[in-house]
Design an enzyme around this catalytic site. Structure first.
Site, PDB file in Angstrom:
ATOM      1  N   ASP A   1      81.645  33.595   3.848  1.00 22.59           N
ATOM      2  CA  ASP A   1      80.675  33.257   4.896  1.00 22.59           C
ATOM      3  C   ASP A   1      80.215  31.832   4.711  1.00 22.59           C
ATOM      4  O   ASP A   1      79.443  31.535   3.797  1.00 22.59           O
ATOM      5  CB  ASP A   1      79.486  34.239   4.801  1.00 22.59           C
TER       6      ASP A   1
ATOM      7  N   HIS B   1      76.354  32.880   3.044  1.00 25.46           N
ATOM      8  CA  HIS B   1      76.222  33.735   1.884  1.00 25.46           C
ATOM      9  C   HIS B   1      77.342  33.531   0.880  1.00 25.46           C
ATOM     10  O   HIS B   1      77.348  34.111  -0.182  1.00 25.46           O
ATOM     11  CB  HIS B   1      76.220  35.207   2.303  1.00 25.46           C
TER      12      HIS B   1
ATOM     13  N   CYS C   1      74.374  40.235   5.844  1.00 23.11           N
ATOM     14  CA  CYS C   1      75.244  39.128   6.216  1.00 23.11           C
ATOM     15  C   CYS C   1      75.907  39.408   7.560  1.00 23.11           C
ATOM     16  O   CYS C   1      76.672  40.351   7.708  1.00 23.11           O
ATOM     17  CB  CYS C   1      76.311  38.932   5.138  1.00 23.11           C
TER      18      CYS C   1
ATOM     19  N   SER D   1      69.857  44.468  12.761  1.00 25.19           N
ATOM     20  CA  SER D   1      70.708  44.770  11.602  1.00 25.19           C
ATOM     21  C   SER D   1      70.579  46.192  11.080  1.00 25.19           C
ATOM     22  O   SER D   1      71.305  46.581  10.163  1.00 25.19           O
ATOM     23  CB  SER D   1      70.384  43.808  10.460  1.00 25.19           C
TER      24      SER D   1
ATOM     25  N   ASP E   1      75.017  32.395  11.317  1.00 26.91           N
ATOM     26  CA  ASP E   1      74.292  33.443  10.605  1.00 26.91           C
ATOM     27  C   ASP E   1      72.864  32.987  10.381  1.00 26.91           C
ATOM     28  O   ASP E   1      72.542  31.804  10.502  1.00 26.91           O
ATOM     29  CB  ASP E   1      74.982  33.705   9.251  1.00 26.91           C
TER      30      ASP E   1
END
Lengths: 675, 382
Positions: free
Chosen positions: A350, A373, A386, A326, A363
């Protein structure tokens, strides 16, 4: 008297003896003539030949090895020096029975089987007769004394003093400064053999290798008269060598040590860069090795231990490529803003997964509580990491847009000044895949790439460089270990090679920096999901003394099967790699940092605190306050707060202890896919 | 017929009769030989000074030995050789006894049992005594028998020669053993042994040399012979000396590098530069001219020695003088031949020049005997 009387013919006897004397005399005379003929042949006919031979025995042209340049860190701490060392040497021609002499040596000082083998091979490989070969390095004073006392039993053996490279900091700079080692034949072909005629060692790694020609200097010569024992009787002529130039590095031993310490027992790497110059402040790879071992020839046992397949201390992790996870999200976000694919306000819902065709991409939140999220905007997508937001973006933006933008940040290439051994990493694109694999690009691969997985790979050095660019708003400096050579400072940076990164709206720089700052801070609400992902581990227990921006990354090592039971203990080699990139202070960036922890499992909780420790070590003084030199003339406190939407920083301190409870450690550790 | 005419008619025997004795004859000194020896010794000291790099203590010892040797020579010159002849068998027995004693009680030096310690005497090598005694003994043996010698006498003479030779060879000191054998064999040769016998003996030796090579010679001796033909075969071992000495000689050229300027020896390239290989130092520093000067001195000494042998009054003196002077020649030839690379390396010093007193002392005893032969009883016929 009973003496026997013989009748002798004296005249005849005289004749006999006289004739024999004459014959003998004539023979003797001719033999002396033969000697004269031989002498005439040697002294007249072959005089020139023997004259030349006599001179070649006598007059030797000897190289004088230049003193190697020293290496300092930016504060003048010595990182590589030359220390006198005593070596026991042997001249085979004078030793007589080498075995016997070596036995005597072994009875006086310690000599391993390996030492003995090496003596044998050195003697065999030696090309110049009457030259000495090392028997043992690094004699102690006591050993020298023992050898001296027994010198009469040791023909051809002597103690030679020479300057030997020494790295006083040992392991700490192994992967940045490198080390010297014996020149191999291939290496000798690559350098000017004349300049290296007296040099036995050459830079093998790191700075020692890259700046070899500067550090080495220019060889000198002396013409000497030597006797058969190789002792110099007289110096006839001398050209002094030009010593190698000293090099000052950008490295800072304080932060380098702090990084080594902060990594603790983890394997990993730290690269820190000065955003105002591109100077590399720290380049750490753990585990490391003692470079001094290589200087005098490493023992087989030591070398074997350095080749441990898991620890791989010789492997420079700071320059090796890994999936960045990430940590690429801030850069991709900037690309999306710049390309007009997203505005800061655009949101995505999400549910915990992203559906592409028939395949659901989950996720990291899904694995803990089967939720997502919820509604996320770009800022939250960054500080909460996210994935669904970026998967959605991936489908709109495509791989080539990401490639082109990230390429400008130094991904996919090695732009460093003096770390040519660094990996270029991999920055995939359609063209890249076609060229390297001969296959076309699949949309699912874009999905992976947007969260720093799949083909995407970057080195800690590249991530630190990209973070530097994020901190200084796209101003390029070439990452360099070297700061100054001798008294000259490094050459001016050529900006045509790396054009500064221009974006359509410069405010986007601040927007991303703000998002990264939120990663280590509390968010809007009280719910844990609104905290920055790294806040509980970095700033919750002890508030920051400066404004820090960061981004965690947790990169899968292998594809995790959908039915994988995450409650199980994961074998270490399958655990995710942990990353944390960071820069500080946000309002006046002085350091950009990338921390990589091999199989560290969690970017925020493992790599994050390491990053903070390093920043603290660099930015804070002994009292734990921000050093005066790093304090930026503040605009105003109110501006800061309103801009950052940070609720009462000070008041958080008291309640900090509660926060980890709401985010249980084990939960975090297990729920870390692409966090 | 005047007395002068009588003397003239006496031919060679009477040629000295009535001549006034010179002061040298009273002193029993042969002047030409003494002068040649002194020049040689002086030249030798010069070379040695350079070869030892001006080592005062070594030079001091050498000069002391030379003075003692000269004194011994003069002493020997005073002794009538007939006394020596009478003592010869006893000296031979004494020498043999010492050689046997060396085997049991000798001290070891340089890897061989050659030395003996006797009370009141400095440590010495009995083989040195034999160098003088053996020719004396063999010459004495033949002088009592008619020459040319009969086969039986030759056989016994060979036994006299072989006994000490064998005892010295097992010390082991093959070089000295061979030189002692040679000094005895010269007496047999001079005594008129049939040439056919000599050549058949040589023939047998040459034919049996492969057997000698296989069964008798040790590895280091074989290597020395191999080195003679190809010094480069072991340039850092046995070939080293010979390569270095030839380089020293060759680089000297015609005029040499000058006294004290020889680099080969002064820079320690030349091993044994003060002893067996000193001639290389001389050749390097004084060149071909210096070597010719040295050889002229040797020729003068050998020539004078041959003259003394030829002029000697009886068979014993002739045989002894001839043997002494030919043995001296062998020393010179073997040493220079070895250093210049035409003979294998054997440990033979350069007579009168190499460092080492014993060799000079023994040689001087021989020259003392020569002088004695030349200056005693010129008028007596056996």
């Amino acid at each position: 008297m009973a003496e026997k009387i013989t009748i002798q013919d004296h005249q005849l006897e005289r004749q006999i003896v006289l004739s024999r004397i004459i014959v003998g005399g004539v023979i003797a005379f001719f033999l002396i003539l033969a000697l004269i003929a031989r002498l005439f042949f040697l002294q007249v006919n072959q005089h020139d030949y023997y004259s030349t031979k006599s001179d070649s025995y006598r007059i030797h042209v000897q190289p004088i090895v230049p003193t190697r340049g020293l290496i300092y860190d930016r504060n003048g701490t010595l990182l590589a020096e030359n220390v006198p060392s005593f070596t026991l040497t042997l001249v085979r021609e004078h030793a007589g029975d080498v075995e016997k002499v070596v036995d005597v040596i072994a009875s006086l000082i310690s000599l391993t089987e390996e030492d003995r083998e090496k003596i044998g091979s050195r003697l065999k490989n030696r090309s110049i007769p009457y030259s000495s070969v090392p028997v043992r390095f690094n004699l102690s004073e006591e050993e020298i004394a023992r050898i001296s006392v027994n010198q009469f039993r040791l023909p051809g053996v002597s103690v030679e003093a020479q300057l030997v490279r020494h790295y006083p900091e040992g392991e700490i700079f192994a992967h940045s400064v490198g080390y010297l080692g014996s020149i191999t034949e291939d290496e000798l072909k690559a350098v000017d053999p004349v300049n290296y005629s007296g040099t036995h060692q050459i830079g093998k790694q790191g700075i020692e290798r890259f700046y070899e020609d500067i550090l080495h200097g220019q060889v000198g010569y002396q013409t000497v008269e030597k006797n058969a024992r190789g002792q110099i009787m007289n110096v006839l002529d001398r050209t002094d060598p030009v010593p190698g130039q000293d090099i000052v590095l950008n490295l800072d031993s304080k932060i380098q040590k702090a990084a080594v310490e902060a990594l603790g027992d983890y394997r990993g790497a730290v690269v820190a860069i000065d955003p105002e110059s591109g100077g590399i402040l720290a380049l750490v790879s753990k585990p490391a090795y003692d470079p001094n071992l290589f200087v005098e020839g490493i023992s087989r046992k030591d070398y074997a231990s350095l080749n441990d397949p898991v620890e791989t201390p010789l492997f420079n992790r700071a320059l090796a490529k890994y999936a960045p996870g990430s940590t690429v999200k801030p850069f991709i976000s900037l690309a999306a803003l710049n390309g007009g694919y997203r505005t800061p306000e655009d949101t995505v819902y999400d549910p915990g997964y992203y559906q592409l065709g028939n395949h659901k991409h989950y996720d990291w939140t899904w694995w803990s509580n089967k939720t997502g999220h919820g509604t996320v905007d770009m800022q939250r997508a960054i500080y909460q990491s996210c994935n669904v937001y970026f998967w959605d973006l991936a489908m709109d933006m495509g791989i080539d847009q990401m490639h082109d933008f990230l390429f400008r940040f130094g991904f996919g290439r090695n732009v460093s000044l003096d770390l040519p051994q660094a990996s270029t990493g991999t920055l995939p694109s359609r063209e890249w895949k076609l060229n390297t694999m001969g296959e076309s690009w699949y949309p699912g691969e874009t999905i992976n790439s947007y969260v720093g997985q799949g083909y995407t790979e970057a080195t800690p050095l590249q991530l630190a460089t990209a973070t530097m660019l994020m901190s200084n708003k796209g101003k390029w400096y070439r990452p360099a270990v070297m700061k100054k050579i001798g008294t000259h400072s490094s050459p001016e940076f050529d900006s045509t090679f790396l054009p500064d990164i221009e974006i359509n709206n410069p405010d986007y720089w601040d927007f991303i920096a703000e998002s990264m700052e939120m990663v280590v801070n509390r968010g809007y609400g009280g719910e844990y999901r609104t905290y920055g992902s790294a806040y509980p581990y970095i700033a919750a227990a002890e508030p920051l003394k400066y404004r820090m921006a960061g981004k965690s990354g947790t990169a899968q090592v292998i594809a995790i099967p959908e039915n994988y039971d995450r409650a199980d203990e994961v074998p270490e080699k399958y655990r995710e790699h942990a990353w944390f990139i960071s820069f500080a202070p946000v309002d006046n960036p002085k350091i950009a940092l990338a921390v990589f922890v091999e199989h560290g499992e969690a970017g925020s909780s493992v790599a994050g605190p390491i990053a903070r420790n390093i920043l603290d070590a660099y930015l804070l003084d002994e009292q734990g306050e921000l050093k005066a030199e790093f304090i930026f003339p503040q605009i105003s406190e109110e501006d800061d707060e309103s801009e950052l939407t940070m609720p009462e920083k000070e008041s958080v301190v008291g309640s900090a202890s509660e926060i980890p409870e709401s985010l249980p450690e084990e939960k975090v550790n297990l729920v870390t896919v692409n966090q | 017929m005047s007395s002068q005419d009588f003397i003239r008619h006496m031919g060679y025997i009477g040629k000295d009769l009535g001549r006034r004795k010179s002061v040298w004859e009273y002193l029993h000194i042969d002047f030409p030989l003494l002068v040649a020896l002194l020049i040689l010794l002086g030249f030798g000291l010069m070379v040695l000074y350079s070869a030892t790099d001006g080592n005062v203590s070594m030079m001091g010892r050498q000069v002391t030995f030379i003075i003692v040797s000269l004194g011994t020579m003069l002493f020997m010159a005073q002794l009538d050789v007939r006394i020596l002849r009478r003592w010869a068998p006893w000296m031979y027995l004494g020498g043999m006894a010492l050689l046997v004693a060396v085997i049991f009680y000798g001290s070891i030096g340089g890897g061989a049992r050659r030395w003996i310690d006797l009370p009141l005497l400095p440590r010495f090598q009995p083989s040195e005594i034999m160098k003088v005694v053996l020719p004396l003994c063999v010459a004495g043996y033949f002088s009592k028998r008619a020459i040319p010698p009969r086969f039986k006498h030759i056989f016994w003479a060979l036994v006299f020669i072989m006994l000490p030779t064998a005892l010295i060879a097992i010390q082991p000191d093959l070089g000295t053993a061979l030189l002692i054998a040679v000094s005895g064999l010269f007496v047999i040769l001079l005594a008129g042994i049939n040439w056919k016998l000599v050549f058949s003996f040589l023939g047998v030796t040459i034919l049996s040399s492969p057997a000698l090579w296989i069964f008798y010679m040790s590895d280091y001796q074989k290597q020395r012979v191999k080195t003679l033909f190809d010094p480069q075969s072991d340039p850092l071992g046995t070939g080293w000396n010979i390569i270095q000495s030839q380089t020293a000689i060759g680089s000297g050229g015609v005029f040499g590098k000058g006294w004290l300027n020889g680099v080969q020896s002064r820079l320690d390239f030349l091993p044994e530069g003060q002893t067996d290989f000193i001639v290389a130092v001389l050749a390097e520093e004084f060149g071909l001219l210096g070597m010719l000067f040295l050889l002229v001195l040797y020729i003068a000494i050998i020539g004078r020695g041959l003259y003394i042998a030829a002029m000697a009054q009886d068979t014993f003196s002739r045989l002894l003088a001839g043997s002494i002077i030919f043995t001296f020649f062998v020393y010179v030839f073997v040493n220079i031949g070895m250093v210049s690379g035409i003979l294998p390396v054997v440990g033979v010093p350069l007579p009168m020049v190499s460092l080492g007193g014993t060799s000079i002392l023994t040689l001087m005893v021989g020259f003392g005997i020569l002088m004695s032969i030349h200056t005693h009883n010129r008028t007596l016929i056996s």
